[in-house]
Design a protein around this motif. Structure first.
Motif, PDB file in Angstrom:
ATOM      1  N   TYR A 139      -6.981   7.446   3.438  1.00  0.00           N
ATOM      2  CA  TYR A 139      -5.908   6.831   2.636  1.00  0.00           C
ATOM      3  C   TYR A 139      -5.512   7.823   1.539  1.00  0.00           C
ATOM      4  O   TYR A 139      -5.726   7.605   0.363  1.00  0.00           O
TER       5      TYR A 139
ATOM      6  N   PRO B 155       0.806  -1.226   0.000  1.00  0.00           N
ATOM      7  CA  PRO B 155       0.000   0.000   0.000  1.00  0.00           C
ATOM      8  C   PRO B 155       0.836   1.272   0.000  1.00  0.00           C
ATOM      9  O   PRO B 155       2.025   1.267   0.333  1.00  0.00           O
TER      10      PRO B 155
ATOM     11  N   MET C 154       0.639  -2.184  10.106  1.00  0.00           N
ATOM     12  CA  MET C 154       0.307  -3.516   9.593  1.00  0.00           C
ATOM     13  C   MET C 154       0.958  -4.629  10.409  1.00  0.00           C
ATOM     14  O   MET C 154       0.455  -5.750  10.450  1.00  0.00           O
TER      15      MET C 154
ATOM     16  N   PRO D  54      -1.567   7.692   5.778  1.00  0.00           N
ATOM     17  CA  PRO D  54      -0.374   6.840   5.732  1.00  0.00           C
ATOM     18  C   PRO D  54       0.901   7.605   5.379  1.00  0.00           C
ATOM     19  O   PRO D  54       0.858   8.603   4.653  1.00  0.00           O
TER      20      PRO D  54
ATOM     21  N   ASP E 193       5.635   6.927   5.375  1.00  0.00           N
ATOM     22  CA  ASP E 193       6.833   6.168   5.713  1.00  0.00           C
ATOM     23  C   ASP E 193       7.681   7.062   6.602  1.00  0.00           C
ATOM     24  O   ASP E 193       8.186   8.101   6.163  1.00  0.00           O
TER      25      ASP E 193
ATOM     26  N   TRP F  55      -7.586   0.274   5.063  1.00  0.00           N
ATOM     27  CA  TRP F  55      -6.964   1.276   5.931  1.00  0.00           C
ATOM     28  C   TRP F  55      -7.920   1.677   7.063  1.00  0.00           C
ATOM     29  O   TRP F  55      -7.526   1.781   8.225  1.00  0.00           O
TER      30      TRP F  55
ATOM     31  N   TYR G 152       4.179   2.502   2.136  1.00  0.00           N
ATOM     32  CA  TYR G 152       4.794   1.363   2.825  1.00  0.00           C
ATOM     33  C   TYR G 152       6.316   1.417   2.684  1.00  0.00           C
ATOM     34  O   TYR G 152       6.860   1.818   1.652  1.00  0.00           O
TER      35      TYR G 152
ATOM     36  N   ASP H  89       2.730   5.520  10.330  1.00  0.00           N
ATOM     37  CA  ASP H  89       3.639   4.676   9.552  1.00  0.00           C
ATOM     38  C   ASP H  89       2.924   3.383   9.161  1.00  0.00           C
ATOM     39  O   ASP H  89       2.495   2.619  10.025  1.00  0.00           O
ATOM     40  N   VAL H  90       2.803   3.159   7.867  1.00  0.00           N
ATOM     41  CA  VAL H  90       1.989   2.048   7.364  1.00  0.00           C
ATOM     42  C   VAL H  90       2.555   0.700   7.796  1.00  0.00           C
ATOM     43  O   VAL H  90       1.822  -0.178   8.257  1.00  0.00           O
ATOM     44  N   ARG H  91       3.847   0.527   7.646  1.00  0.00           N
ATOM     45  CA  ARG H  91       4.450  -0.773   7.960  1.00  0.00           C
ATOM     46  C   ARG H  91       4.278  -1.105   9.442  1.00  0.00           C
ATOM     47  O   ARG H  91       3.957  -2.247   9.804  1.00  0.00           O
TER      48      ARG H  91
END
Length: 433
Positions: free
Chosen positions: A296, A39, A386, A341, A343, A242, A42, A381-383
């Motif tokens: 998102y 996504p 998840m 989202p 990084d 999301w 990420y 932070d997306v990672r």
């Protein structure tokens, strides 16, 4: 289809831009091989082992949060439109079982003459000649029970086929080595289904039940296609995933009590209740209520103010906050926030934390000074999110509360106001710079 070799996995992984034509998140196999799309925002790890784990995590998240109605690819990406019903969990279950236990084999009971082993007295008396010895009789040989593994049984042959099919499509997640080719080369759905279904009805072993159910899921999938040369598992609408990720990590389960509702009272005495406004997530901490809207959006990747939530979203959040503040009393403090989202390692928004407050949106028609009138923009932070999907994660809730309230605790804030679109008249987006 050949398995992806170790050093080829990274080349197959990419991050979706969420631009038109590049919104798919998941795994797809087309003519040029397999690709894995993560996504927006990420962060792909540098270590190959971590990358494989991230692919598995992506599959788990999509399996849990992507509904079938969201798993639909546009017509121009496939020869015909269809839902993405690839049973990826069944494939992974078959691979994991094989790597832990090998091929499934049936234990076949046989009887033979021998002086050692578990004696079957019924068969021994019936088939062996007893010799007199003193006041009793003895047997020189017995009929003993022997259990042998039979890898020629039909269920074993079907399992071979399923294992090979699984490794062709997803074996690259586990190893670069392919198992042997199955002895059954031709797929026969009626025969395969009958064999596996019969064995499923005969077993009381939970692990065998799971394996047989996975095999049936694969057989049904393969039987619904002509000769499947491609497969898709994922979604074009990751924004729904999301929302569910945010709600699962931060939200309460009974959020419907916080929904603003409206009613029509008609002159003829009739009444019509309208559908309630439904905020994405309600987070609680002590006497504080946080109304969270999962967006998102691309701002956390691009840094472009036009990629922030628009007037309708800001006004709606203020309405939510005003309703909750009115309904639940003056001793309750209500906050509003958009969660987008990003990084956390990227230069523009680099931070040691996996959350970052980037500014706030306000409306010129609300100036009472209430906290909920300043809608905070929070990057997540997306990672990290998840990898950390745990219901009622109190550490995450505390961090998010602190990041939302940061703007209200700082005495001075350096901000710049951006007019982001004509439709945002009366709205200011204050972004930290």
């Amino acid at each position: 289809m050949a398995a992806i070799v170790e050093n080829d996995l990274r080349q197959r992984c990419r991050v979706s831009t969420n631009l038109e034509g590049d919104t798919f998140v998941g795994i797809k196999s087309e003519g040029d091989g397999i690709s894995v799309c993560f996504p927006l925002g990420y962060r792909l790890p540098n270590d190959d082992k971590e990358l494989r784990q991230d692919v598995v995590k992506l599959i788990m998240v999509l399996s849990k949060y992507a509904n079938r109605k969201d798993q639909r690819l546009p017509v121009n990406q496939m020869k015909r439109p269809e839902t993405v019903d690839f049973p990826i969990q069944a494939y992974m279950s078959i691979i994991s079982d094989y790597m832990g236990n090998g091929y499934f084999t049936e234990n076949e009971v046989r009887y033979k003459e021998n002086r050692r082993g578990k004696i079957s007295w019924t068969r021994t008396i019936k088939h062996q000649k007893a010799l007199p010895q003193g006041n009793s009789f003895v047997y020189l040989d017995y009929i003993v029970k022997d259990t042998v593994s039979n890898d020629e049984s039909l269920i074993s042959l079907v399992h071979e086929y399923c294992v090979y099919e699984s490794f062709q499509k997803l074996g690259w997640l586990y190893t670069a080595t392919m198992p042997k080719e199955p002895r059954l080369r031709r797929f026969d759905k009626p025969m395969f289904s009958t064999i596996v279904f019969d064995k499923l009805g005969q077993t009381f072993n939970d692990k065998h039940k799971e394996l047989f159910n996975s095999m049936l899921a694969m057989i049904n999938y393969l039987g619904d296609k002509d000769v499947p040369q491609q497969f898709y598992f994922g979604t074009e609408r990751f924004e729904y995933v999301w929302e569910k990720l945010i709600d699962f990590t931060f939200g309460v389960s009974d959020k419907d009590r916080y929904f603003p509702r409206t009613t029509w009272h008609l002159r003829d005495g009739g009444q019509k209740d309208n559908k309630a406004l439904e905020p994405d997530t309600i987070m609680l901490s002590g006497k504080k209520i946080y109304v969270l809207d999962a967006k998102y959006y691309k701002y956390g990747v691009t840094g472009v103010p036009a990629h922030l939530p628009e007037s309708t979203s800001i006004n709606k959040q203020i309405t939510y906050g005003e309703y909750i503040a009115t309904e639940f009393g003056e001793d309750i403090t209500v906050y509003n926030a958009f969660l987008m989202p990003f990084d956390r390692t990227k230069e523009r928004f680099v931070t040691a934390l996996h959350m970052k407050n980037i500014g706030e949106g306000t409306a010129d028609w609300k100036r009472s000074g209430k906290e909920y009138e300043r809608v905070q923009g929070i990057l997540i932070d997306v990672r990290t999110l998840m990898h950390n999907v745990v219901r009622k994660n109190h550490n995450e809730i505390i961090l998010l509360c602190e990041e939302i309230e940061r703007a209200f605790k700082e005495k001075t804030t350096t901000t710049a106001a951006f007019p982001i679109a004509p439709e945002n008249e009366g709205i200011e987006i204050l972004v930290n710079i």
